[in-house]
Design an enzyme around this catalytic site. Structure first.
Site, PDB file in Angstrom:
ATOM      1  N   ASP A 197      42.176  37.912  44.471  1.00 40.58           N
ATOM      2  CA  ASP A 197      42.316  37.231  43.191  1.00 40.58           C
ATOM      3  C   ASP A 197      42.351  35.733  43.458  1.00 40.58           C
ATOM      4  OD1 ASP A 197      43.064  36.774  40.377  1.00 40.58           O
ATOM      5  OD2 ASP A 197      45.074  36.413  41.171  1.00 40.58           O
ATOM      6  N   ASP A 211      43.568  32.752  40.993  1.00 46.20           N
ATOM      7  CA  ASP A 211      44.679  31.926  40.515  1.00 46.20           C
ATOM      8  C   ASP A 211      46.029  32.450  40.997  1.00 46.20           C
ATOM      9  OD1 ASP A 211      42.739  30.515  39.222  1.00 46.20           O
ATOM     10  OD2 ASP A 211      43.177  31.303  37.230  1.00 46.20           O
ATOM     11  N   THR A 226      37.795  37.174  40.139  1.00 44.13           N
ATOM     12  CA  THR A 226      38.522  36.325  39.199  1.00 44.13           C
ATOM     13  C   THR A 226      38.003  36.476  37.777  1.00 44.13           C
ATOM     14  OG1 THR A 226      38.984  34.006  38.644  1.00 44.13           O
ATOM     15  CG2 THR A 226      36.931  34.438  39.803  1.00 44.13           C
ATOM     16  N   ALA A 227      38.890  36.197  36.820  1.00 47.02           N
ATOM     17  CA  ALA A 227      38.478  36.146  35.416  1.00 47.02           C
ATOM     18  C   ALA A 227      37.797  34.830  35.090  1.00 47.02           C
ATOM     19  CB  ALA A 227      39.692  36.340  34.508  1.00 47.02           C
ATOM     20  N   LYS A 233      38.221  44.202  36.514  1.00 47.28           N
ATOM     21  CA  LYS A 233      38.147  43.800  37.919  1.00 47.28           C
ATOM     22  C   LYS A 233      37.872  45.006  38.814  1.00 47.28           C
ATOM     23  CE  LYS A 233      40.769  39.505  38.326  1.00 47.28           C
ATOM     24  NZ  LYS A 233      41.898  38.820  38.999  1.00 47.28           N
TER      25      LYS A 233
END
Length: 263
Positions: free
Chosen positions: A9, A11, A114-115, A159
């Site tokens: 991931d 952040d 990641t988004a 994800k």
């Protein structure tokens, strides 16, 4: 022959804080985001650092990003890349870089999941010498963003779905793979591999990690610094209050003189 991989991931796992704020700053400098929206994003970043993000907040961010890029050329956003990376790269956790490169040295490909946008994931993966990025894809027509998604939203189950697609195409054995994240929202991502790791976990993820015996890594310093600052402020307030009470109890010079006169 199948092999494992490592999925990170972005952040608060790979970097300190949120990458979105650096995209917002760069967009503001190019006149694509208002000062008011930038201020809101700054505050959202502080809240995210302290307690993570909710599904509603993340969905709002996704929609704002999609709406914000609609009508812009792909090249316009690509030109934000240097400024965005200039903000993100100093916040990469060296601890996580070492972990990622150790996976590579052991023969496992390494991916950012990641988004954030696919473009952000690709750029950061290239600079960090990772093997690839998995991010949110936006539809493009004739070189312009339409404002519509182009694939699964890489958040929660999205994800895990995106990781599964990469694993199938690259011959990756997920049971022999690692995943790293800070948030309860990434439980689908963590559960889809054989070796989940909680990094700077929020309270909900920490409970799950402890219950299931997962590895936990903690080195985010902001919350500790804020707690120390709050403690210092509280002690200062107590000290000031005590000083005030002592001053209230201490007789004035006139009272002392009158008291001596009565002896």
């Amino acid at each position: 022959m199948s092999r494992g991989a490592a999925f990170f991931d972005l952040d608060k796992t790979l970097i300190e804080g949120s990458s979105a704020i650096h995209f917002a700053r760069a967009s503001y400098h190019r006149g694509m985001v208002s000062r008011r929206q930038l201020a809101k994003d700054l505050w959202a970043n502080v809240k995210f650092r302290l307690r993570g993000s909710t599904d509603e907040e993340t969905e709002q961010l996704r929609q704002r990003v999609l709406d914000g890029v609609a009508g812009y050329r792909v090249v316009d956003l690509a030109r934000l890349g240097p400024e965005v990376l200039a903000g993100v790269l100093p916040r990469v956790y060296p601890e996580m870089l070492r972990v990622a490169w150790e996976h590579q040295d052991a023969g496992r490909p390494v991916y950012i999941v990641t988004a954030a946008s696919q473009e952000m994931a690709d750029s950061l993966a290239h600079v960090l010498v990772f093997d690839g990025g998995i991010g949110m894809r936006s539809e493009v027509r004739d070189g312009y963003y339409t404002g519509r998604p182009d694939g699964p939203f890489t958040y929660r189950e999205g994800k895990a779905e995106a990781i599964g697609q990469v694993a199938e195409s690259q011959g990756i054995d997920l049971l022999e793979s690692w995943a790293y994240s800070d948030s309860e929202s990434d439980l689908p991502m963590l559960r889809c591999v054989g070796h989940p790791v909680a990094v700077n976990p929020d309270a909900a993820l920490l409970r799950v990690a402890r219950a299931e015996g997962w590895q936990v890594m903690t080195f985010d310093r902001l919350r500790r610094r804020l707690r120390l600052a709050a403690g210092a402020a509280a002690l200062g307030a107590v000290g000031a209050g005590s000083g005030y009470l002592v001053a209230r109890r201490r007789p004035s010079r006139g009272e002392r003189v009158r008291g001596l006169g009565r002896r």
